[in-house]
Design a protein around this motif. Structure first.
Motif, PDB file in Angstrom:
ATOM      1  N   PHE A   1       0.830  -1.204   0.000  1.00 17.36           N
ATOM      2  CA  PHE A   1       0.000   0.000   0.000  1.00 17.36           C
ATOM      3  C   PHE A   1       0.869   1.261   0.000  1.00 17.36           C
ATOM      4  CE2 PHE A   1      -2.593   3.062   2.624  1.00 17.36           C
ATOM      5  CZ  PHE A   1      -3.498   3.372   1.619  1.00 17.36           C
ATOM      6  N   GLU A   2       1.876   1.287   0.860  1.00 20.01           N
ATOM      7  CA  GLU A   2       2.734   2.462   0.944  1.00 20.01           C
ATOM      8  C   GLU A   2       3.628   2.598  -0.284  1.00 20.01           C
ATOM      9  OE1 GLU A   2       4.654   3.073   4.722  1.00 20.01           O
ATOM     10  OE2 GLU A   2       3.001   2.095   5.773  1.00 20.01           O
ATOM     11  N   ARG A   3       3.905   1.506  -0.920  1.00 17.01           N
ATOM     12  CA  ARG A   3       4.710   1.542  -2.150  1.00 17.01           C
ATOM     13  C   ARG A   3       3.889   2.034  -3.331  1.00 17.01           C
ATOM     14  NH1 ARG A   3       9.787   2.306  -3.798  1.00 17.01           N
ATOM     15  NH2 ARG A   3      10.231   1.269  -5.776  1.00 17.01           N
ATOM     16  N   GLY A   4       2.554   1.976  -3.206  1.00 15.72           N
ATOM     17  CA  GLY A   4       1.688   2.413  -4.293  1.00 15.72           C
ATOM     18  C   GLY A   4       1.189   1.277  -5.169  1.00 15.72           C
ATOM     19  N   TYR A   5       1.415   0.028  -4.732  1.00  9.62           N
ATOM     20  CA  TYR A   5       0.939  -1.135  -5.491  1.00  9.62           C
ATOM     21  C   TYR A   5      -0.493  -1.441  -5.074  1.00  9.62           C
ATOM     22  CZ  TYR A   5       5.941  -1.923  -6.464  1.00  9.62           C
ATOM     23  OH  TYR A   5       7.264  -1.794  -6.845  1.00  9.62           O
ATOM     24  N   GLY A   6      -1.443  -0.651  -5.567  1.00 13.76           N
ATOM     25  CA  GLY A   6      -2.814  -0.731  -5.101  1.00 13.76           C
ATOM     26  C   GLY A   6      -3.466  -2.094  -5.272  1.00 13.76           C
ATOM     27  N   LYS A   7      -3.333  -2.688  -6.450  1.00 11.63           N
ATOM     28  CA  LYS A   7      -3.983  -3.973  -6.716  1.00 11.63           C
ATOM     29  C   LYS A   7      -3.395  -5.073  -5.849  1.00 11.63           C
ATOM     30  CE  LYS A   7      -5.208  -7.110 -10.493  1.00 11.63           C
ATOM     31  NZ  LYS A   7      -5.077  -7.379 -11.951  1.00 11.63           N
ATOM     32  N   LYS A   8      -2.062  -5.134  -5.779  1.00 12.71           N
ATOM     33  CA  LYS A   8      -1.407  -6.141  -4.943  1.00 12.71           C
ATOM     34  C   LYS A   8      -1.762  -5.923  -3.477  1.00 12.71           C
ATOM     35  CE  LYS A   8       2.746  -7.450  -7.521  1.00 12.71           C
ATOM     36  NZ  LYS A   8       4.230  -7.475  -7.487  1.00 12.71           N
ATOM     37  N   ALA A   9      -1.811  -4.649  -3.060  1.00 15.34           N
ATOM     38  CA  ALA A   9      -2.118  -4.345  -1.663  1.00 15.34           C
ATOM     39  C   ALA A   9      -3.496  -4.861  -1.290  1.00 15.34           C
ATOM     40  CB  ALA A   9      -2.026  -2.839  -1.427  1.00 15.34           C
ATOM     41  N   LEU A  10      -4.491  -4.614  -2.138  1.00 17.97           N
ATOM     42  CA  LEU A  10      -5.852  -5.040  -1.830  1.00 17.97           C
ATOM     43  C   LEU A  10      -5.928  -6.556  -1.690  1.00 17.97           C
ATOM     44  CD1 LEU A  10      -8.749  -4.175  -1.359  1.00 17.97           C
ATOM     45  CD2 LEU A  10      -9.144  -4.313  -3.831  1.00 17.97           C
ATOM     46  N   GLU A  11      -5.261  -7.278  -2.583  1.00 17.24           N
ATOM     47  CA  GLU A  11      -5.251  -8.744  -2.501  1.00 17.24           C
ATOM     48  C   GLU A  11      -4.585  -9.217  -1.214  1.00 17.24           C
ATOM     49  OE1 GLU A  11      -3.292  -9.947  -6.050  1.00 17.24           O
ATOM     50  OE2 GLU A  11      -4.988  -9.484  -7.370  1.00 17.24           O
ATOM     51  N   ALA A  12      -3.470  -8.555  -0.848  1.00 13.41           N
ATOM     52  CA  ALA A  12      -2.750  -8.937   0.371  1.00 13.41           C
ATOM     53  C   ALA A  12      -3.558  -8.599   1.624  1.00 13.41           C
ATOM     54  CB  ALA A  12      -1.389  -8.250   0.406  1.00 13.41           C
ATOM     55  N   PHE A  13      -4.219  -7.442   1.618  1.00 15.50           N
ATOM     56  CA  PHE A  13      -5.085  -7.085   2.754  1.00 15.50           C
ATOM     57  C   PHE A  13      -6.186  -8.128   2.926  1.00 15.50           C
ATOM     58  CE2 PHE A  13      -3.695  -2.496   2.366  1.00 15.50           C
ATOM     59  CZ  PHE A  13      -3.228  -2.381   3.662  1.00 15.50           C
ATOM     60  N   ARG A  14      -6.809  -8.507   1.832  1.00 16.21           N
ATOM     61  CA  ARG A  14      -7.905  -9.482   1.908  1.00 16.21           C
ATOM     62  C   ARG A  14      -7.415 -10.820   2.458  1.00 16.21           C
ATOM     63  NH1 ARG A  14     -10.503  -8.027  -4.055  1.00 16.21           N
ATOM     64  NH2 ARG A  14     -11.971  -6.421  -3.321  1.00 16.21           N
ATOM     65  N   GLN A  15      -6.239 -11.230   2.005  1.00 18.41           N
ATOM     66  CA  GLN A  15      -5.721 -12.519   2.458  1.00 18.41           C
ATOM     67  C   GLN A  15      -5.410 -12.498   3.955  1.00 18.41           C
ATOM     68  OE1 GLN A  15      -1.879 -13.748   0.910  1.00 18.41           O
ATOM     69  NE2 GLN A  15      -2.444 -15.906   1.027  1.00 18.41           N
ATOM     70  N   ALA A  16      -4.688 -11.468   4.408  1.00 13.95           N
ATOM     71  CA  ALA A  16      -4.324 -11.386   5.829  1.00 13.95           C
ATOM     72  C   ALA A  16      -5.573 -11.234   6.703  1.00 13.95           C
ATOM     73  CB  ALA A  16      -3.370 -10.222   6.055  1.00 13.95           C
ATOM     74  N   PHE A  17      -6.513 -10.425   6.252  1.00 16.56           N
ATOM     75  CA  PHE A  17      -7.753 -10.216   7.006  1.00 16.56           C
ATOM     76  C   PHE A  17      -8.552 -11.511   7.078  1.00 16.56           C
ATOM     77  CE2 PHE A  17     -12.127  -8.628   7.545  1.00 16.56           C
ATOM     78  CZ  PHE A  17     -11.945  -7.754   8.610  1.00 16.56           C
ATOM     79  N   GLY A  18      -8.617 -12.216   5.959  1.00 20.15           N
ATOM     80  CA  GLY A  18      -9.349 -13.477   5.918  1.00 20.15           C
ATOM     81  C   GLY A  18      -8.757 -14.536   6.828  1.00 20.15           C
ATOM     82  N   MET A  19      -7.448 -14.425   7.075  1.00 17.34           N
ATOM     83  CA  MET A  19      -6.770 -15.388   7.956  1.00 17.34           C
ATOM     84  C   MET A  19      -6.826 -14.968   9.430  1.00 17.34           C
ATOM     85  SD  MET A  19      -3.474 -16.294   5.551  1.00 17.34           S
ATOM     86  CE  MET A  19      -2.798 -17.530   6.671  1.00 17.34           C
ATOM     87  N   GLY A  20      -7.398 -13.755   9.677  1.00 15.90           N
ATOM     88  CA  GLY A  20      -7.602 -13.363  11.067  1.00 15.90           C
ATOM     89  C   GLY A  20      -6.762 -12.226  11.597  1.00 15.90           C
TER      90      GLY A  20
ATOM     91  N   TYR B   1      -9.484   3.759  -2.338  1.00 20.32           N
ATOM     92  CA  TYR B   1      -8.758   4.072  -3.560  1.00 20.32           C
ATOM     93  C   TYR B   1      -8.997   3.038  -4.666  1.00 20.32           C
ATOM     94  CZ  TYR B   1      -6.378   7.136  -0.266  1.00 20.32           C
ATOM     95  OH  TYR B   1      -6.104   8.075   0.689  1.00 20.32           O
ATOM     96  N   ARG B   2      -9.362   1.816  -4.277  1.00 23.43           N
ATOM     97  CA  ARG B   2      -9.607   0.759  -5.270  1.00 23.43           C
ATOM     98  C   ARG B   2     -11.100   0.589  -5.560  1.00 23.43           C
ATOM     99  NH1 ARG B   2      -5.687  -0.080  -8.356  1.00 23.43           N
ATOM    100  NH2 ARG B   2      -6.610  -2.067  -8.945  1.00 23.43           N
ATOM    101  N   ASP B   3     -11.922   1.548  -5.136  1.00 23.81           N
ATOM    102  CA  ASP B   3     -13.356   1.568  -5.440  1.00 23.81           C
ATOM    103  C   ASP B   3     -14.093   0.355  -4.865  1.00 23.81           C
ATOM    104  OD1 ASP B   3     -15.616   2.741  -6.502  1.00 23.81           O
ATOM    105  OD2 ASP B   3     -15.437   1.733  -8.443  1.00 23.81           O
ATOM    106  N   CYS B   4     -13.794   0.037  -3.603  1.00 23.95           N
ATOM    107  CA  CYS B   4     -14.508  -1.036  -2.884  1.00 23.95           C
ATOM    108  C   CYS B   4     -15.054  -0.478  -1.570  1.00 23.95           C
ATOM    109  CB  CYS B   4     -13.567  -2.206  -2.595  1.00 23.95           C
ATOM    110  SG  CYS B   4     -12.688  -2.847  -4.023  1.00 23.95           S
ATOM    111  N   PRO B   5     -15.930   0.544  -1.617  1.00 26.07           N
ATOM    112  CA  PRO B   5     -16.350   1.210  -0.384  1.00 26.07           C
ATOM    113  C   PRO B   5     -17.078   0.306   0.594  1.00 26.07           C
ATOM    114  CG  PRO B   5     -17.740   1.894  -2.234  1.00 26.07           C
ATOM    115  CD  PRO B   5     -16.595   1.115  -2.804  1.00 26.07           C
ATOM    116  N   GLU B   6     -17.906  -0.636   0.128  1.00 20.38           N
ATOM    117  CA  GLU B   6     -18.638  -1.508   1.041  1.00 20.38           C
ATOM    118  C   GLU B   6     -17.680  -2.397   1.836  1.00 20.38           C
ATOM    119  OE1 GLU B   6     -21.464  -3.611  -1.289  1.00 20.38           O
ATOM    120  OE2 GLU B   6     -22.869  -1.940  -1.400  1.00 20.38           O
ATOM    121  N   GLU B   7     -16.636  -2.853   1.158  1.00 19.53           N
ATOM    122  CA  GLU B   7     -15.635  -3.686   1.829  1.00 19.53           C
ATOM    123  C   GLU B   7     -14.910  -2.874   2.896  1.00 19.53           C
ATOM    124  OE1 GLU B   7     -11.694  -6.330   0.538  1.00 19.53           O
ATOM    125  OE2 GLU B   7     -13.125  -5.652  -0.981  1.00 19.53           O
ATOM    126  N   GLY B   8     -14.533  -1.649   2.559  1.00 23.26           N
ATOM    127  CA  GLY B   8     -13.864  -0.783   3.527  1.00 23.26           C
ATOM    128  C   GLY B   8     -14.739  -0.488   4.725  1.00 23.26           C
TER     129      GLY B   8
END
Length: 465
Positions: free
Chosen positions: A149-168, A184-191
C-alpha cells in the motif's frame, strides 16, 4: 534534514496523543494517491515515533543464528532502533544477512527498518520472502499488505489485505490502511465492513487510550458511506451513537470531531438527507460540545451555494462548467490530474468568451457571496487588461496542449478549433545555435516510417539515427 517530529509538524518530545493526532490529520491530506512520497515520509515518521511502544521482535518466536557474533549484531540493531537510526539498523541487518544468510530475524529486521527508513521497495521484497517462507505468521502477511500500500501497489495491496484479514489479522493500523486501500480501489462496502468491525472491537475500557484510532475509524466510515448512499443514514446513526457515548472524552479532539461533522453534513447534502432526524441529532451533539462550530461555516456553506448556482437558470452553461471544474479540483494537488485538466479547459473557454459573462458574474457577486469570494482570484484574471489576459491565456494554452494529448475530452479545441497547435515545437537552449524549432510533426515510434518501407518507425529508421 527534518527529524520525525518536524515531519509531523510537532515540537520535539510531543506525547503519543499529539503524534497520533498529527499523523491522522496529515494522511487525510497527503494520501498515497495524491502525494505518495509525502505520504511515505509521514507514515515512516509516525511508525518510527510509535515503534518503541510496539512488541519487541525478541518476544516473538524467530529463527536466529546460534552464534555469539549474530547475537551481538541483533543487540546492535535494537540499540540503533532505540535512538532512531534506522538507516544504520537496516545496514546492520543487511550485514547479518550477508554473514548468516536470510535467517528470519535478520530478514525481519531488514524489512522493518527499511520501512521505517522509507525504503518501501526493499521492505516489499523482504516481506514477500517472509510471508512465503512463514505462511502461518500473520504479522508478515499484514506488514506485506501495508508495504504494498505504501509503495503504491494498489492492486497487490488489496489482494494482500484481503488474504491477511481473511486469515484473522486484526491489528488496528492494518485495518485502517485496509479501509483506505478499499477507498482508492473503489470497494467502499468492503472498507466499511472492515471499519465497522474495528469500531466494534474497541470496548469502553480501551476507548480513552484508542480515541484517535476510533475517531479516524468513524471519519473513514463517514467518507466511505458517501459512495454507498443506501447505507449513509445507517452509518450516520453509528457516528451519532459514537459521538453521544464518547462526548466526555472528545473535548480535546475538536479538529477530529469537526472533520467527522463536516463529512457527515457533506454526505447528507450529497445524498439528499439534510433534513433527516439522524443528521439533526449529530448536529445537536456536536454543537453542544463545540458551540463555536457553525453548521454553515467553511466548506458546507460554500458547497450549498455551489449547488444553488448550478441550479440557477440565469447562469449559463460555461459559467456552471467552470464552477463545477474548480470545485471538483479543489482537493486535488496533482497538476497532471484529469480534474486539473478540466479546470484549465473551463478557464480557457472563459478567457475566449469574456466579457460576455459580466451579467452572470454580477448575479454571483450579489446573491452567492461565498462562491464569489472563493473564486475571487479567477474573477480578477477575467477582469485583467486585454494584453495581460492574452499573455495569461497563451501560457495556459501551452500547458493545456500537453494534457489534452492525455485526456482528449476537453471542449476548448472543439469550440475553438483554430486554437489547436498545428505542429509540435521542440526547444532547447544551446550556446552555439540558440533555439531550435521543429517545423514538421514529430514521428512516433509506432508510426509508419517516413522512408516508405511500410515498417513501423521503431523497426526501421529509428534505430539508424
Amino acid at each position: 534534514m527534518k527529524n520525525d517530529y518536524q515531519i509531523l509538524g510537532l515540537e520535539e518530545g510531543a506525547d503519543e496523543k499529539a503524534v497520533k493526532r498529527a499523523y491522522f490529520k496529515l494522511i487525510r491530506t497527503y494520501s498515497p494517491e495524491k502525494d505518495p512520497e509525502r505520504f511515505q515520509e509521514i507514515r515512516a515518521a509516525y511508525e518510527r515515533l510509535t515503534e518503541e511502544r510496539e512488541a519487541d521482535p525478541f518476544e516473538m518466536t524467530m529463527e536466529a543464528p546460534a552464534d555469539p557474533f549474530a547475537e551481538k549484531m541483533a543487540e546492535q540493531i535494537q540499540a540503533l532502533k532505540r535512538i532512531g537510526d534506522y538507516h544504520k539498523a537496516a545496514q546492520t541487518a543487511e550485514e547479518g544477512i550477508r554473514y548468516f544468510g536470510e535467517t528470519e530475524l535478520f530478514l525481519f529486521e531488514f524489512a522493518r527498518c527499511s520501512m521505517m527508513e522509507g525504503k518501501t521497495g526493499k521492505a516489499v521484497k523482504s516481506y514477500e520472502k517472509l510471508a512465503a517462507r512463514y505462511p502461518d505468521k500473520l504479522l508478515y502477511k499484514g506488514n506485506l499488505a501495508k508495504a504494498y500500500f505504501e509503495r503504491g501497489y494498489g492492486k497487490k495491496a488489496l489482494e494482500a489485505f484481503r488474504q491477511a484479514f481473511g486469515m484473522g489479522w486484526r491489528e488496528p493500523d492494518f485495518m485502517i490502511c485496509y479501509s483506505q486501500c478499499c477507498m482508492y480501489r473503489d470497494c467502499p462496502e468492503e472498507g466499511l465492513a472492515v471499519l465497522e468491525e474495528l469500531a466494534g472491537s474497541m470496548d469502553e475500557r480501551s476507548r480513552k487510550k484508542q480515541m484517535m484510532e476510533l475517531l479516524d475509524c468513524y471519519i473513514g466510515m463517514a467518507a466511505l458511506s458517501v459512495f454507498v448512499p443506501e447505507r449513509f443514514l445507517e452509518i450516520a446513526g453509528k457516528c451519532r451513537d459514537f459521538l453521544n457515548s464518547s462526548s466526555r472524552l472528545l473535548k480535546e479532539y475538536g479538529y477530529e470531531v469537526e472533520s467527522l461533522y463536516k463529512l457527515i453534513l457533506m454526505g447528507a447534502f450529497q445524498t439528499g438527507n439534510m433534513e433527516s432526524p439522524e443528521i439533526g441529532a449529530v448536529k445537536d451533539i456536536v454543537l453542544k460540545l463545540f458551540p463555536d462550530m457553525q453548521e454553515e461555516s467553511g466548506d458546507i456553506g460554500l458547497m450549498m451555494q455551489v449547488k444553488e448556482v448550478l441550479e440557477d437558470g440565469r447562469i449559463g452553461s460555461l459559467m456552471k462548467r467552470t464552477i463545477r471544474a474548480f470545485w471538483e479540483s479543489m482537493e486535488v494537488e496533482d497538476e497532471e490530474s484529469h480534474e486539473y485538466f478540466m479546470e484549465l479547459d473551463a478557464i480557457l473557454c472563459q478567457l475566449e468568451e469574456w466579457p460576455k459573462q459580466k451579467k452572470e458574474l454580477e448575479i454571483i457577486r450579489k446573491e452567492y457571496d461565498a462562491v464569489y469570494d472563493f473564486f475571487m482570484d479567477f474573477w480578477k484574471v477575467l477582469q485583467m487588461a486585454p494584453e495581460q489576459r492574452r499573455m495569461f491565456r497563451d501560457e495556459l494554452r501551452m500547458e493545456y496542449a500537453d494534457l489534452e494529448k492525455l485526456y482528449k475530452d476537453g471542449e476548448y479545441y472543439t469550440l475553438y478549433p483554430n486554437r489547436r497547435p498545428e505542429a509540435v515545437e521542440v526547444k532547447w537552449d544551446s550556446f552555439e545555435s540558440g533555439v531550435f524549432m521543429r517545423e514538421e510533426k514529430k514521428v512516433g515510434r509506432n508510426d509508419p516510417c517516413p522512408c516508405g518501407s511500410g515498417k513501423k518507425y521503431k523497426k526501421c529508421c529509428m534505430g539508424k539515427k
